[in-house]
Write an enzyme that holds these catalytic residues in place. Structure first.
Site, short mmCIF file in Angstrom:
data_model
loop_
_atom_site.label_atom_id
_atom_site.label_comp_id
_atom_site.label_asym_id
_atom_site.label_seq_id
_atom_site.Cartn_x
_atom_site.Cartn_y
_atom_site.Cartn_z
N TYR A 53 0.84 -1.25 0.01
CA TYR A 53 0.05 -0.07 0.03
C TYR A 53 0.77 1.23 -0.09
O TYR A 53 1.77 1.44 0.64
CB TYR A 53 -1.08 0.01 1.28
CG TYR A 53 -2.18 -1.02 1.14
CD1 TYR A 53 -2.24 -1.78 -0.12
CD2 TYR A 53 -2.79 -1.17 2.16
CE1 TYR A 53 -3.46 -2.53 0.08
CE2 TYR A 53 -3.97 -1.98 2.21
CZ TYR A 53 -4.11 -3.00 1.30
OH TYR A 53 -5.08 -3.61 1.02
N PRO A 217 -16.58 -3.33 0.58
CA PRO A 217 -18.00 -3.68 0.93
C PRO A 217 -18.93 -2.87 0.12
O PRO A 217 -20.24 -3.17 0.10
CB PRO A 217 -18.06 -3.33 2.48
CG PRO A 217 -16.91 -2.34 2.57
CD PRO A 217 -15.81 -2.99 1.56
N GLY A 220 -16.52 -0.76 -4.71
CA GLY A 220 -16.16 0.51 -5.45
C GLY A 220 -16.96 1.88 -5.37
O GLY A 220 -16.85 2.72 -6.32
N LEU A 222 -20.32 1.74 -5.76
CA LEU A 222 -21.23 1.27 -6.34
C LEU A 222 -22.77 1.35 -5.35
O LEU A 222 -23.64 1.65 -5.87
CB LEU A 222 -21.13 0.18 -7.45
CG LEU A 222 -22.31 -0.30 -8.20
CD1 LEU A 222 -22.20 0.67 -9.28
CD2 LEU A 222 -22.09 -1.71 -8.53
N GLY A 225 -24.94 4.98 -3.00
CA GLY A 225 -25.80 5.74 -3.58
C GLY A 225 -25.14 6.71 -4.50
O GLY A 225 -25.32 7.96 -4.90
#
Length: 330
Positions: A53, A217, A220, A222, A225
């Site tokens: 990361y 969860p 991405g 989607l 909202g």
């Protein structure tokens, strides 16, 4: 905050996991530290990261940000169940020298020492294999892990992005070796819009006593909202969410999801997290806030109770694949 055991272990962890992938690339160090402080204040004790990361030439940057936060003291390290990962190529130029990636005993030894240095700690609670390594036998992997446990550098081992058969293979070999606890957790892609893990990954995890830690969860963004935000002139979808919404049928599905939650007066992102918390075998989803406000929204999901009517409606919009082998055999 609510807590649960991590799989079959005695380790008690929060039902939300703080994901740190945005720390460095999207959130600067000061704001990252503020988010970690807020998470700890809210009772989140389970932090997830990975050696890669920071990405690109900044690989390792996220672990360094966490390490600098630990160095501030205040019992920060003692209060955190720290999880990181090994597998990825850590070469800044993208070309690893031989044995500088994947899961050979040599790379595991090298990678854990590098992570410990960046994280400014002398042990890692949960050391996770970020991907399967098709070239390294589990006998070698477990031998390396056993040494690290004996040295006190790690406490538990987990997997990420493993298929069900690899979870079984890893733990059967661990059992045959004796004295090795084996995998205690699996971190997998799992959410309302992506439920294939229900076929074999989650059943394998449950059978072998692994805690399930879903990543992405909200798929991405989607499930957060996204259409309503577009209409209101907010942040537009990108990446996986944008690709999905380009399909008219998928867009209609997401619109039906947002309409259902609007009818029940529930925020989409909070509902998606709360749904995961109702799933068998799930320890807690990973939330990766870029801001303190996003963390606050995630925290509300822990207390959110979804009605049976709403759960039924969600299943109708996003039907799961069903169990294996019925999902593909009959």
């Amino acid at each position: 905050m609510k807590y649960t055991q991590l799989g079959r272990t005695g380790l008690k962890v929060s039902r939300l996991v703080l994901g740190t992938m945005n720390f460095g690339p999207q959130t600067d160090e000061a704001d990252s530290h503020a988010i970690m402080d807020a998470a700890l204040d809210a009772g989140i004790n389970f932090f997830d990261t990975a050696n890669v990361y920071g990405w690109g030439e900044n690989k390792g940057r996220t672990e360094s940000i966490i390490g600098n936060w630990f160095a501030k003291g205040g019992d920060r390290r003692d209060k955190v169940v720290l999880a990181t990962k090994v597998y990825g190529n850590m070469a800044a130029d993208g070309e690893p020298w031989p044995n500088h990636d994947k899961l050979s005993a040599l790379n595991i030894r090298r990678a854990v020492d590098a992570s410990l240095k960046r994280l400014q700690t002398d042990y890692i609670d949960l050391y996770q294999f970020h991907h399967i390594d098709r070239d390294t036998p589990f006998e070698e992997i477990w031998q390396a892990i056993d040494v690290l446990v004996q040295q006190g550098k790690i406490l538990y081992a987990g997997s990420s992005n493993f298929p069900g058969y690899k979870i079984a293979q890893a733990n059967e070999i661990a059992a045959r070796r004796g004295g090795t606890i084996g995998l205690v957790s699996e971190q997998c892609l799992y959410n309302l819009a992506e439920r294939r893990a229900e076929m074999e990954v989650i059943p394998a995890a449950q059978d072998y006593g692994l805690g399930v830690i879903p990543w992405s969860p909200l798929h991405g963004g989607l499930l957060g909202g996204v259409i309503k935000k577009e209409v209101q002139g907010g942040r537009r979808a990108s990446g996986r969410a944008a690709d999905t919404l380009a399909d008219p049928a998928a867009r209609a599905q997401i619109q039906a999801y947002e309409d259902l939650l609007d009818k029940h007066g529930v925020a989409p992102g909070e509902a998606a997290l709360a749904w995961l918390l109702t799933r068998p075998g799930v320890t807690g989803p990973i939330v990766g806030p870029r801001t303190a406000e996003q963390l606050e929204s995630a925290l509300r999901a822990v207390e959110l109770e979804l009605s049976e009517e709403l759960l039924t409606g969600l299943d109708e919009i996003f039907p799961g694949p069903g169990p294996s082998p019925e999902a593909f055999a009959w």
